[in-house]
Design a protein around this motif. Structure first.
Motif, mmCIF file in Angstrom:
data_model
loop_
_atom_site.group_PDB
_atom_site.id
_atom_site.type_symbol
_atom_site.label_atom_id
_atom_site.label_comp_id
_atom_site.label_asym_id
_atom_site.label_seq_id
_atom_site.Cartn_x
_atom_site.Cartn_y
_atom_site.Cartn_z
ATOM 1 N N LEU A 141 -9.551 -46.019 -1.203
ATOM 2 C CA LEU A 141 -9.133 -46.830 -2.342
ATOM 3 C C LEU A 141 -7.617 -46.773 -2.463
ATOM 4 O O LEU A 141 -7.020 -45.710 -2.340
ATOM 5 N N ALA A 142 -7.014 -47.920 -2.719
ATOM 6 C CA ALA A 142 -5.551 -47.997 -2.787
ATOM 7 C C ALA A 142 -4.984 -47.153 -3.915
ATOM 8 O O ALA A 142 -3.917 -46.569 -3.788
ATOM 9 N N ASP A 143 -5.685 -47.059 -5.004
ATOM 10 C CA ASP A 143 -5.196 -46.297 -6.161
ATOM 11 C C ASP A 143 -6.205 -45.206 -6.508
ATOM 12 O O ASP A 143 -6.807 -45.225 -7.556
ATOM 13 N N VAL A 144 -6.370 -44.268 -5.629
ATOM 14 C CA VAL A 144 -7.365 -43.212 -5.771
ATOM 15 C C VAL A 144 -7.298 -42.592 -7.174
ATOM 16 O O VAL A 144 -6.217 -42.268 -7.658
ATOM 17 N N LEU A 145 -8.469 -42.461 -7.798
ATOM 18 C CA LEU A 145 -8.539 -41.854 -9.124
ATOM 19 C C LEU A 145 -8.236 -40.366 -9.009
ATOM 20 O O LEU A 145 -8.838 -39.653 -8.239
ATOM 21 N N GLU A 146 -7.291 -39.893 -9.786
ATOM 22 C CA GLU A 146 -6.869 -38.496 -9.715
ATOM 23 C C GLU A 146 -7.833 -37.537 -10.403
ATOM 24 O O GLU A 146 -7.813 -36.353 -10.131
ATOM 25 N N ASP A 147 -8.676 -38.037 -11.285
ATOM 26 C CA ASP A 147 -9.544 -37.128 -12.038
ATOM 27 C C ASP A 147 -10.929 -36.986 -11.424
ATOM 28 O O ASP A 147 -11.858 -36.522 -12.075
ATOM 29 N N ALA A 148 -11.076 -37.350 -10.170
ATOM 30 C CA ALA A 148 -12.385 -37.221 -9.523
ATOM 31 C C ALA A 148 -12.770 -35.767 -9.401
ATOM 32 O O ALA A 148 -11.928 -34.895 -9.230
#
Length: 149
Positions: A141-148
């Motif tokens: 994903l281009a804007d990987v979610l940081e809170d995964a």
């Protein structure tokens, strides 16, 4: 390293429920950690069966999610953590829905895709669903979610 499966049918997604560190139940994508020497393909099949009772056919690799964080253990030392998670698409080919006994999850259920935003869930659910919906050519994903999680 871990491997997870997105299984969707008839507008529903297969999820498992696991307690958060504070004990609050939260929904997770079926899957989990690789055993030493285990291939991620075998991991995801094993983990889905352990957590849901279903046997799956892996129908594709949707992507790989990577996150790097440093955690503090109270006032103690920092823990450097790097997670690499393979996200596969899977199709149910056998077994019966059941809850895991004595494992990391306590409930397995089909949830309406439209209801997912209202569920208490880990960030990995959103990342996996985005990989399933967007199917990026790079598997990332281009804007990987940081809170995964």
């Amino acid at each position: 390293m871990a491997a997870y499966a997105i299984c969707v049918r008839d507008g529903q997604i297969l999820l498992a429920r696991s307690p958060a560190p504070d004990g609050t139940p939260e929904w997770v994508v079926p899957g989990g950690g690789m055993e030493h020497g285990e291939d991620p393909y075998d991991t995801v099949r094993r983990e889905v069966e352990e957590e849901t009772g279903y046997r799956i056919e892996v129908t594709g690799l949707l992507g790989v999610d990577s996150s790097h964080r440093v955690f503090r253990e109270g006032l103690g030392r920092a823990v450097d953590h790097h997670a690499v998670r393979f996200v596969y698409e899977g199709r149910i080919i056998g077994g019966e829905l059941r809850n895991e006994v004595g494992g990391s999850t306590d409930l397995a259920a089909w949830q309406d895709l439209d209801a997912v935003p209202g569920l208490v869930r880990v960030g990995m659910v959103d990342i996996a669903l985005r990989l399933w919906r967007e199917r990026p050519a790079t598997g990332r994903l281009a804007d990987v979610l940081e809170d995964a999680e």
